[in-house]
Write a protein that holds these residues in place. Sequence first.
Motif, PDB file in Angstrom:
ATOM      1  N   LEU A   1       4.735 -19.503  32.705  1.00  0.00           N
ATOM      2  CA  LEU A   1       4.427 -18.168  32.177  1.00  0.00           C
ATOM      3  C   LEU A   1       3.168 -17.594  32.825  1.00  0.00           C
ATOM      4  CD1 LEU A   1       5.368 -18.634  28.432  1.00  0.00           C
ATOM      5  CD2 LEU A   1       6.366 -16.979  30.018  1.00  0.00           C
TER       6      LEU A   1
ATOM      7  N   TRP B   1       2.314 -18.185  35.914  1.00  0.00           N
ATOM      8  CA  TRP B   1       2.918 -17.771  37.191  1.00  0.00           C
ATOM      9  C   TRP B   1       3.661 -16.446  36.997  1.00  0.00           C
ATOM     10  CZ3 TRP B   1       6.573 -21.763  40.070  1.00  0.00           C
ATOM     11  CH2 TRP B   1       7.174 -21.144  41.155  1.00  0.00           C
ATOM     12  N   ASP B   2       4.465 -16.387  35.962  1.00  0.00           N
ATOM     13  CA  ASP B   2       5.265 -15.204  35.652  1.00  0.00           C
ATOM     14  C   ASP B   2       4.367 -13.982  35.439  1.00  0.00           C
ATOM     15  OD1 ASP B   2       7.373 -13.582  34.939  1.00  0.00           O
ATOM     16  OD2 ASP B   2       8.240 -15.010  33.543  1.00  0.00           O
TER      17      ASP B   2
ATOM     18  N   THR C   1       4.459 -10.665  37.750  1.00  0.00           N
ATOM     19  CA  THR C   1       4.816  -9.379  37.137  1.00  0.00           C
ATOM     20  C   THR C   1       3.708  -8.365  37.378  1.00  0.00           C
ATOM     21  OG1 THR C   1       6.046 -10.556  35.423  1.00  0.00           O
ATOM     22  CG2 THR C   1       5.485  -8.261  34.965  1.00  0.00           C
TER      23      THR C   1
ATOM     24  N   LEU D   1       4.193  -9.611  29.081  1.00  0.00           N
ATOM     25  CA  LEU D   1       5.561 -10.053  29.387  1.00  0.00           C
ATOM     26  C   LEU D   1       6.489  -9.720  28.226  1.00  0.00           C
ATOM     27  CD1 LEU D   1       4.854 -13.602  30.881  1.00  0.00           C
ATOM     28  CD2 LEU D   1       5.555 -11.560  32.153  1.00  0.00           C
TER      29      LEU D   1
ATOM     30  N   GLU E   1      11.436 -12.705  28.001  1.00  0.00           N
ATOM     31  CA  GLU E   1      11.065 -13.520  29.159  1.00  0.00           C
ATOM     32  C   GLU E   1      10.351 -14.798  28.700  1.00  0.00           C
ATOM     33  OE1 GLU E   1      11.947 -13.505  32.073  1.00  0.00           O
ATOM     34  OE2 GLU E   1      10.440 -14.386  33.385  1.00  0.00           O
TER      35      GLU E   1
ATOM     36  N   TYR F   1       6.890 -14.988  46.556  1.00  0.00           N
ATOM     37  CA  TYR F   1       7.834 -15.806  45.778  1.00  0.00           C
ATOM     38  C   TYR F   1       8.289 -17.017  46.578  1.00  0.00           C
ATOM     39  CZ  TYR F   1      11.807 -17.008  42.755  1.00  0.00           C
ATOM     40  OH  TYR F   1      12.704 -17.668  41.934  1.00  0.00           O
TER      41      TYR F   1
ATOM     42  N   TYR G   1      13.469 -22.676  42.285  1.00  0.00           N
ATOM     43  CA  TYR G   1      12.663 -22.388  41.089  1.00  0.00           C
ATOM     44  C   TYR G   1      13.237 -23.154  39.892  1.00  0.00           C
ATOM     45  CZ  TYR G   1      10.362 -19.369  37.558  1.00  0.00           C
ATOM     46  OH  TYR G   1       9.612 -18.882  36.512  1.00  0.00           O
TER      47      TYR G   1
END
Length: 241
Positions: free
Chosen positions: A48, A50-51, A55, A75, A79, A134, A211
């Motif tokens: 998260l 990383w997410d 984002t 987020l 997600e 990515y 991933y």
Amino acid sequence: MNSGYLYLIINIGTILFPLLFSFEKRVAYYKWWRYLFPALIITATIFLIWDYFFTLHGVWGFNPTYTTGINIAGLPLEEILFFITVPYASIFIYAFVNHLWPNTPILDKIQRKISFVILFIAIALMLFNYDKAYTALNCGYAIVLLSLQLFVVKGNYMGRFYRFYFWHLIPFFIVNGLLTGTGIQDEVVWYNNAENLGIRMGTIPVEDSLYSLSLMLMNITIIEWLRSKRNSKKHLSPEPI
């Protein structure tokens, strides 16, 4: 149906069957919870973070048409749930397949070779695509996890892990396909192709397969480590899987 619930419905649909069958006597998935939930929390926290940064910097994003609009720390709620529902459901497959077929003699013999092949592919991709966020970070994280397995952890479950990974690709293509726009008008999750290879498996970026490998490998490594630790403390023989 209100399209704003789509991502939430995908989450619910992903976990529904494994949750209902968690108490099925033969697999007894509920007995895994003491190892599973710590693994889910630790792994989700890292992914998260990383997410969040991806984002924030537009490496990927979320279509507000398909989310409820409830955001936590930047987020969508859906997600965040993804990192609980998808690993919970996927590791149910690991438990189920291991129960049916406890041994993987052929994969046990070649699991290190498989890890080395993936490792070298990830290194090459990262070196030649260091400017794509990515691709580079995804490969880098896989390199770290696989190196830990090959040279430090040396888990005797990697044959079973690769068998599970093969099986998990079935729901992977269904769920990720939906999230990336298969069968719906727009994408639930969009990707900035300047930050990836631009190669799609249908609608799914090819990097997603690596991933998912990292996401599952981290969870299962923690689960198996917690299981072995508990067994060694109590001088138990390995629990049946």
